[in-house]
Design a protein around this motif. Structure first.
Motif, PDB file in Angstrom:
ATOM      1  N   PHE A  25     -28.335  17.855  -0.166  1.00 30.88           N
ATOM      2  CA  PHE A  25     -28.528  18.958   0.770  1.00 30.88           C
ATOM      3  C   PHE A  25     -29.476  18.561   1.898  1.00 30.88           C
ATOM      4  O   PHE A  25     -29.232  18.859   3.069  1.00 30.88           O
ATOM      5  N   VAL A  26     -30.579  17.912   1.525  1.00 29.41           N
ATOM      6  CA  VAL A  26     -31.608  17.564   2.508  1.00 29.41           C
ATOM      7  C   VAL A  26     -31.046  16.634   3.581  1.00 29.41           C
ATOM      8  O   VAL A  26     -31.316  16.813   4.774  1.00 29.41           O
ATOM      9  N   LEU A  27     -30.252  15.641   3.178  1.00 27.67           N
ATOM     10  CA  LEU A  27     -29.717  14.671   4.132  1.00 27.67           C
ATOM     11  C   LEU A  27     -28.941  15.363   5.246  1.00 27.67           C
ATOM     12  O   LEU A  27     -29.144  15.095   6.435  1.00 27.67           O
ATOM     13  N   ASN A  36     -25.105  22.592   3.372  1.00 32.07           N
ATOM     14  CA  ASN A  36     -23.793  22.235   2.847  1.00 32.07           C
ATOM     15  C   ASN A  36     -23.608  22.765   1.429  1.00 32.07           C
ATOM     16  O   ASN A  36     -23.895  22.069   0.453  1.00 32.07           O
ATOM     17  N   PHE A  37     -23.085  23.979   1.311  1.00 36.37           N
ATOM     18  CA  PHE A  37     -22.873  24.569  -0.008  1.00 36.37           C
ATOM     19  C   PHE A  37     -21.762  23.849  -0.766  1.00 36.37           C
ATOM     20  O   PHE A  37     -21.628  24.018  -1.968  1.00 36.37           O
ATOM     21  N   ALA A  38     -20.965  23.040  -0.065  1.00 37.78           N
ATOM     22  CA  ALA A  38     -19.883  22.295  -0.719  1.00 37.78           C
ATOM     23  C   ALA A  38     -20.386  21.062  -1.458  1.00 37.78           C
ATOM     24  O   ALA A  38     -19.583  20.333  -2.050  1.00 37.78           O
ATOM     25  N   VAL A 220     -25.374  22.980  -8.101  1.00 39.22           N
ATOM     26  CA  VAL A 220     -26.024  23.300  -6.824  1.00 39.22           C
ATOM     27  C   VAL A 220     -27.040  24.418  -6.995  1.00 39.22           C
ATOM     28  O   VAL A 220     -28.039  24.477  -6.267  1.00 39.22           O
ATOM     29  N   LEU A 221     -26.784  25.310  -7.944  1.00 39.75           N
ATOM     30  CA  LEU A 221     -27.718  26.414  -8.154  1.00 39.75           C
ATOM     31  C   LEU A 221     -29.050  25.908  -8.693  1.00 39.75           C
ATOM     32  O   LEU A 221     -30.096  26.529  -8.464  1.00 39.75           O
ATOM     33  N   PHE A 232     -36.614  22.182   2.794  1.00 39.91           N
ATOM     34  CA  PHE A 232     -35.223  21.824   3.059  1.00 39.91           C
ATOM     35  C   PHE A 232     -35.078  20.562   3.912  1.00 39.91           C
ATOM     36  O   PHE A 232     -33.968  20.073   4.090  1.00 39.91           O
ATOM     37  N   THR A 233     -36.167  20.051   4.456  1.00 41.79           N
ATOM     38  CA  THR A 233     -36.057  18.936   5.400  1.00 41.79           C
ATOM     39  C   THR A 233     -36.770  17.674   4.939  1.00 41.79           C
ATOM     40  O   THR A 233     -36.948  16.762   5.730  1.00 41.79           O
ATOM     41  N   SER A 234     -37.145  17.594   3.689  1.00 40.28           N
ATOM     42  CA  SER A 234     -37.951  16.470   3.233  1.00 40.28           C
ATOM     43  C   SER A 234     -37.378  15.852   1.966  1.00 40.28           C
ATOM     44  O   SER A 234     -37.201  16.550   0.955  1.00 40.28           O
ATOM     45  N   ILE A 235     -37.087  14.549   2.010  1.00 37.38           N
ATOM     46  CA  ILE A 235     -36.646  13.839   0.809  1.00 37.38           C
ATOM     47  C   ILE A 235     -37.790  13.790  -0.206  1.00 37.38           C
ATOM     48  O   ILE A 235     -37.583  13.987  -1.407  1.00 37.38           O
TER      49      ILE A 235
END
Length: 293
Positions: A25-27, A36-38, A220-221, A232-235
């Motif tokens: 998700f983060v990438l 990207n919920f997929a 994913v949950l 959400f923006t950090s590995i």
């Protein structure tokens, strides 16, 4: 004390597995702003493709290479033919597009490979290993080492390669990155391809742990609380968030579950995430949104 340490270590190792899903998700979110919920469906499709090839008596390496090619090609195709056409749309539109994609990928997987539950054997026995008085699962150790190696590789890629530095520039300021000649579309294809690789590794590890079945998409949950805690923006946030969620969930299952008389593993992580949303909405390593009026 030994039991507490054993529970904590088991939770930390499980947390590394959570981090692996969250990194996918983060990438994409960091490079393009798309949630990207997929990603969960990509995890399922990767695992199902690999196990189907293995059941067709393909060797481990050929099956792995073909699955890798299929998953990366599929991820790049999603970026090229779906997300690029919606690049100027709102965040809600992009989210709904990936939500729809998740059902399309699941349906395609069911048509091509069926809906049966498959057992995935990676050749690692789930046997306990003794570290003094502490017992640790061999599979958990191998899975954590694999996930950790991938995380280190991604960190080196983002920090020391030209492409990785360009991706960081896009994440910091897309317009400035374009003004100095960085091609966003090419780098977005790379990001989606890397997310496909992460989905493959996560699919193999999670599929080996709980079987390859359509409930695998629900992994994913488990990543959502990790993203809320880490950002959400950090590995690095995905790693730390996964460790925190894994450890607290494991300890709560033993100690809080006994007090409440039931299992708490299905909801405790979301309580932790809710607490972070109330106190630190951006997460531990996330970028705080600044609105200018």
């Amino acid at each position: 004390m030994a039991f507490f340490i054993e529970t904590l270590v088991g939770g930390l190792l499980a947390g590394v597995m959570y981090s692996l899903v969250a990194i996918g998700f983060v990438l994409i979110y960091k490079a393009s702003g798309v949630f990207n919920f997929a990603q969960g469906s990509m995890v399922l499709f990767a695992a199902l493709t690999f196990v189907t090839l293995r059941e067709a008596e393909w060797g481990f390496v050929p099956a792995l290479l073909v699955t890798l090619a299929v998953v990366v090609a599929g991820a790049v195709a999603i970026e090229r033919f779906v997300l690029r056409a919606l690049v100027a749309q709102s965040d809600l539109t992009l989210f709904m597009a990936t939500l729809g994609l998740s059902f399309v990928i699941e349906g395609l997987a069911q048509i091509l490979m069926g809906a049966s539950v498959h057992e995935l054997d990676l050749g690692v026995d789930d046997l306990p290993i003794e570290f003094g008085p502490v017992l640790v699962s061999r599979f958990d150790l191998v899975a954590a080492a694999t996930a950790g190696t991938l995380v280190v590789g991604l960190s080196l890629f983002f920090n020391f390669t030209r492409t990785g530095i360009s991706l960081r520039a896009i994440a910091d300021d897309p317009l400035a990155a374009q003004s100095i000649g960085i091609r966003l579309q090419r780098l977005w294809r790379i990001v989606w391809g890397v997310a496909g690789v992460v989905a493959l590794v996560a699919g193999l590890l999670w599929g080996a742990r709980q079987g390859v079945q359509f409930s695998l998409t629900l992994v994913v949950l488990k990543a959502l609380p990790v993203l809320v805690v880490g950002g959400f923006t950090s590995i690095a946030g995905a790693i730390v968030g996964g460790l925190l969620i894994g450890a607290t969930e494991s300890l709560a299952e033993i100690y809080v579950g006994d007090l409440l008389g039931g299992s708490v593993s299905t909801w405790f992580a979301y309580v932790v995430a809710l607490g972070f949303l109330l106190v630190r909405p951006a997460g531990l390593f996330g970028e705080r949104a600044i609105e200018r009026v």
